[in-house]
Design a protein around this motif. Structure first.
Motif, PDB file in Angstrom:
ATOM      1  N   GLU A 277      -1.340 -61.661   3.144  1.00 47.43           N
ATOM      2  CA  GLU A 277      -0.132 -62.240   2.551  1.00 47.43           C
ATOM      3  C   GLU A 277      -0.465 -62.981   1.259  1.00 47.43           C
ATOM      4  OE1 GLU A 277       3.661 -65.116   3.725  1.00 47.43           O
ATOM      5  OE2 GLU A 277       2.032 -64.815   5.158  1.00 47.43           O
ATOM      6  N   LYS A 278      -1.535 -63.742   1.269  1.00 47.54           N
ATOM      7  CA  LYS A 278      -1.949 -64.491   0.082  1.00 47.54           C
ATOM      8  C   LYS A 278      -2.283 -63.565  -1.077  1.00 47.54           C
ATOM      9  CE  LYS A 278      -5.669 -67.575  -1.497  1.00 47.54           C
ATOM     10  NZ  LYS A 278      -6.908 -68.293  -1.080  1.00 47.54           N
ATOM     11  N   LEU A 279      -2.880 -62.411  -0.781  1.00 43.24           N
ATOM     12  CA  LEU A 279      -3.291 -61.470  -1.825  1.00 43.24           C
ATOM     13  C   LEU A 279      -2.142 -60.575  -2.294  1.00 43.24           C
ATOM     14  CD1 LEU A 279      -6.771 -60.353  -0.424  1.00 43.24           C
ATOM     15  CD2 LEU A 279      -6.324 -61.959  -2.296  1.00 43.24           C
ATOM     16  N   GLY A 280      -1.012 -60.640  -1.638  1.00 46.90           N
ATOM     17  CA  GLY A 280       0.132 -59.837  -2.060  1.00 46.90           C
ATOM     18  C   GLY A 280       0.184 -58.457  -1.443  1.00 46.90           C
ATOM     19  N   GLY A 281      -0.510 -58.268  -0.322  1.00 47.26           N
ATOM     20  CA  GLY A 281      -0.467 -56.992   0.386  1.00 47.26           C
ATOM     21  C   GLY A 281      -1.687 -56.139   0.142  1.00 47.26           C
ATOM     22  N   VAL A 282      -1.730 -55.028   0.860  1.00 43.39           N
ATOM     23  CA  VAL A 282      -2.848 -54.082   0.804  1.00 43.39           C
ATOM     24  C   VAL A 282      -2.432 -52.871  -0.020  1.00 43.39           C
ATOM     25  CG1 VAL A 282      -4.290 -52.526   2.180  1.00 43.39           C
ATOM     26  CG2 VAL A 282      -3.775 -54.838   3.019  1.00 43.39           C
ATOM     27  N   ASP A 283      -3.279 -52.498  -0.972  1.00 45.33           N
ATOM     28  CA  ASP A 283      -2.992 -51.321  -1.799  1.00 45.33           C
ATOM     29  C   ASP A 283      -3.114 -50.037  -0.990  1.00 45.33           C
ATOM     30  OD1 ASP A 283      -2.612 -52.325  -4.658  1.00 45.33           O
ATOM     31  OD2 ASP A 283      -4.439 -53.358  -4.049  1.00 45.33           O
ATOM     32  N   ILE A 284      -4.277 -49.854  -0.339  1.00 44.49           N
ATOM     33  CA  ILE A 284      -4.505 -48.647   0.446  1.00 44.49           C
ATOM     34  C   ILE A 284      -5.251 -49.014   1.719  1.00 44.49           C
ATOM     35  CG2 ILE A 284      -5.423 -46.297   0.515  1.00 44.49           C
ATOM     36  CD1 ILE A 284      -5.536 -46.256  -2.506  1.00 44.49           C
ATOM     37  N   CYS A 285      -4.798 -48.474   2.831  1.00 46.79           N
ATOM     38  CA  CYS A 285      -5.552 -48.522   4.082  1.00 46.79           C
ATOM     39  C   CYS A 285      -6.197 -47.161   4.274  1.00 46.79           C
ATOM     40  CB  CYS A 285      -4.646 -48.842   5.261  1.00 46.79           C
ATOM     41  SG  CYS A 285      -5.490 -48.732   6.854  1.00 46.79           S
ATOM     42  N   PHE A 286      -7.526 -47.152   4.303  1.00 47.22           N
ATOM     43  CA  PHE A 286      -8.286 -45.932   4.585  1.00 47.22           C
ATOM     44  C   PHE A 286      -8.712 -45.954   6.049  1.00 47.22           C
ATOM     45  CE2 PHE A 286      -8.943 -46.766   0.065  1.00 47.22           C
ATOM     46  CZ  PHE A 286      -8.682 -45.531  -0.496  1.00 47.22           C
ATOM     47  N   GLY A 287      -8.777 -44.788   6.687  1.00 44.15           N
ATOM     48  CA  GLY A 287      -9.203 -44.776   8.075  1.00 44.15           C
ATOM     49  C   GLY A 287      -9.324 -43.379   8.635  1.00 44.15           C
ATOM     50  N   GLY A 288      -9.688 -43.327   9.909  1.00 46.81           N
ATOM     51  CA  GLY A 288      -9.738 -42.086  10.656  1.00 46.81           C
ATOM     52  C   GLY A 288      -8.785 -42.175  11.831  1.00 46.81           C
ATOM     53  N   ILE A 289      -8.885 -41.207  12.731  1.00 45.83           N
ATOM     54  CA  ILE A 289      -8.059 -41.194  13.934  1.00 45.83           C
ATOM     55  C   ILE A 289      -8.978 -40.999  15.127  1.00 45.83           C
ATOM     56  CG2 ILE A 289      -6.076 -40.195  15.109  1.00 45.83           C
ATOM     57  CD1 ILE A 289      -5.202 -38.951  12.476  1.00 45.83           C
ATOM     58  N   GLY A 290      -8.833 -41.853  16.124  1.00 46.01           N
ATOM     59  CA  GLY A 290      -9.663 -41.773  17.311  1.00 46.01           C
ATOM     60  C   GLY A 290      -9.184 -40.733  18.304  1.00 46.01           C
ATOM     61  N   ILE A 291      -9.968 -40.550  19.355  1.00 47.00           N
ATOM     62  CA  ILE A 291      -9.717 -39.496  20.332  1.00 47.00           C
ATOM     63  C   ILE A 291      -8.362 -39.652  21.019  1.00 47.00           C
ATOM     64  CG2 ILE A 291     -10.875 -40.731  22.209  1.00 47.00           C
ATOM     65  CD1 ILE A 291     -11.120 -36.933  21.603  1.00 47.00           C
ATOM     66  N   ASN A 292      -7.897 -40.876  21.179  1.00 44.14           N
ATOM     67  CA  ASN A 292      -6.585 -41.090  21.797  1.00 44.14           C
ATOM     68  C   ASN A 292      -5.536 -41.491  20.768  1.00 44.14           C
ATOM     69  OD1 ASN A 292      -7.245 -43.712  21.230  1.00 44.14           O
ATOM     70  ND2 ASN A 292      -7.223 -44.443  23.342  1.00 44.14           N
ATOM     71  N   GLY A 293      -5.800 -41.128  19.503  1.00 46.49           N
ATOM     72  CA  GLY A 293      -4.831 -41.408  18.450  1.00 46.49           C
ATOM     73  C   GLY A 293      -4.922 -42.801  17.869  1.00 46.49           C
ATOM     74  N   HIS A 294      -5.956 -43.550  18.258  1.00 46.66           N
ATOM     75  CA  HIS A 294      -6.018 -44.923  17.756  1.00 46.66           C
ATOM     76  C   HIS A 294      -6.449 -44.962  16.298  1.00 46.66           C
ATOM     77  CE1 HIS A 294     -10.456 -45.462  17.900  1.00 46.66           C
ATOM     78  NE2 HIS A 294     -10.404 -44.688  18.960  1.00 46.66           N
ATOM     79  N   VAL A 295      -5.941 -45.948  15.575  1.00 45.67           N
ATOM     80  CA  VAL A 295      -6.325 -46.239  14.195  1.00 45.67           C
ATOM     81  C   VAL A 295      -6.872 -47.658  14.200  1.00 45.67           C
ATOM     82  CG1 VAL A 295      -5.584 -46.385  11.798  1.00 45.67           C
ATOM     83  CG2 VAL A 295      -4.510 -44.728  13.333  1.00 45.67           C
TER      84      VAL A 295
END
Length: 274
Positions: free
Chosen positions: A145-163
């Motif tokens: 919130e202090k930084l004004g939000g996130v530009d990009i969230c990078f990630g993968g997908i786990g075996i049960n769909g978790h991020v």
């Protein structure tokens, strides 16, 4: 019940109206290089505009980081106004960070594989290399919130769909699930097994049982979401994400309506034949 989408060919996967854009690349090297290029491009664009860059970053996938380090060093990309907020970290049985020298420590990985390899004149200061802290779970949402939000969230997908480590929880409604913020939780048996196979030579008995993770609230409010899939079992994960019902049984499905999301994957994952 048998789900037809698990048998979709590459042509059906891409052409039957997936819920979000799927970009197929030749192999994992191209996927990782493309992710790194986007990381660098966004930083350069923001630097030119005098803006900060805020990323949510994974340790898994990690193949983008060697490309990122090389591009930062060779192109002299200034990271002084960049924040890396890592998604998660393993915890010990006392629900404290595993030691930084633990072979599974995400903090240790980022230090060795990323921060130590970047030209010291370019690297962001240590306070801008952030991990969720089990002793202060409110810190990440407050920082974002202090930084004004996130530009990009990078990630993968786990075996049960978790991020990140946002594990499936059918007891919650989609709205409740998406409202979850940074917290400590127990890792499911499925995730521990998949991660032991992929990251720990199958040593399931020594896999941590707990983690601290940023929540779906932080991820879903990023301005862009970029996912990468490349493992053999991602064939099913990608198809369910693209065509399955939105459900807290499969958390990534709750992100597919995000206004700026895409998934990069390989020809192998997109195809059903080897």
């Amino acid at each position: 019940m048998r789900h037809a989408y698990y048998e979709y060919t590459k042509e059906q996967l891409l052409g039957s109206g997936p819920k979000f854009p799927i970009i197929v690349m030749e192999d994992t090297a191209q996927v990782f290089a493309s992710i790194a290029q986007e990381m660098v491009h966004e930083i350069q664009k923001n630097n030119e505009a005098g803006k900060r860059t805020v990323y949510i970053c994974p340790v898994g996938p990690v193949g983008q980081y060697p490309y990122f380090v090389d591009m930062v060093n060779s192109q002299k990309v200034d990271l002084k106004n960049v924040w890396f907020i890592n998604m998660d970290e393993y915890l010990d049985d006392n629900k404290q960070w595993v030691p930084v020298d633990h072979p599974l420590s995400f903090r240790g990985f980022m230090q060795r594989a990323v921060y130590d390899k970047i030209d010291p004149s370019l690297i962001m200061p240590p306070e801008q290399r952030v991990f969720p802290d089990p002793a202060n779970v409110e810190a990440i949402p407050e920082l974002i919130e202090k930084l004004g939000g996130v530009d990009i969230c990078f990630g993968g997908i786990g075996i049960n769909g978790h991020v990140a480590f946002n594990e499936a929880d059918p007891s919650l409604s989609p709205e409740e699930f998406l409202a979850q913020k940074t917290r400590v939780l127990e890792i499911t048996k499925e995730t521990r097994t998949a991660n032991a196979i992929g990251d720990f030579n199958g040593a399931l008995e020594d896999m941590p049982h707990y983690c601290v993770t940023i929540g779906m609230d932080e991820i879903s409010h990023a301005r862009k979401i970029r996912l990468g899939c490349f493992r053999n079992w991602h064939r099913a994960v990608v198809r369910r994400a693209a065509y399955g019902e939105a459900s807290t049984d499969f958390p990534v499905s709750l992100l597919t309506s995000h206004p700026d999301i895409n998934l990069k994957t390989t020809e192998y994952v997109a195809a059903l034949e080897d």
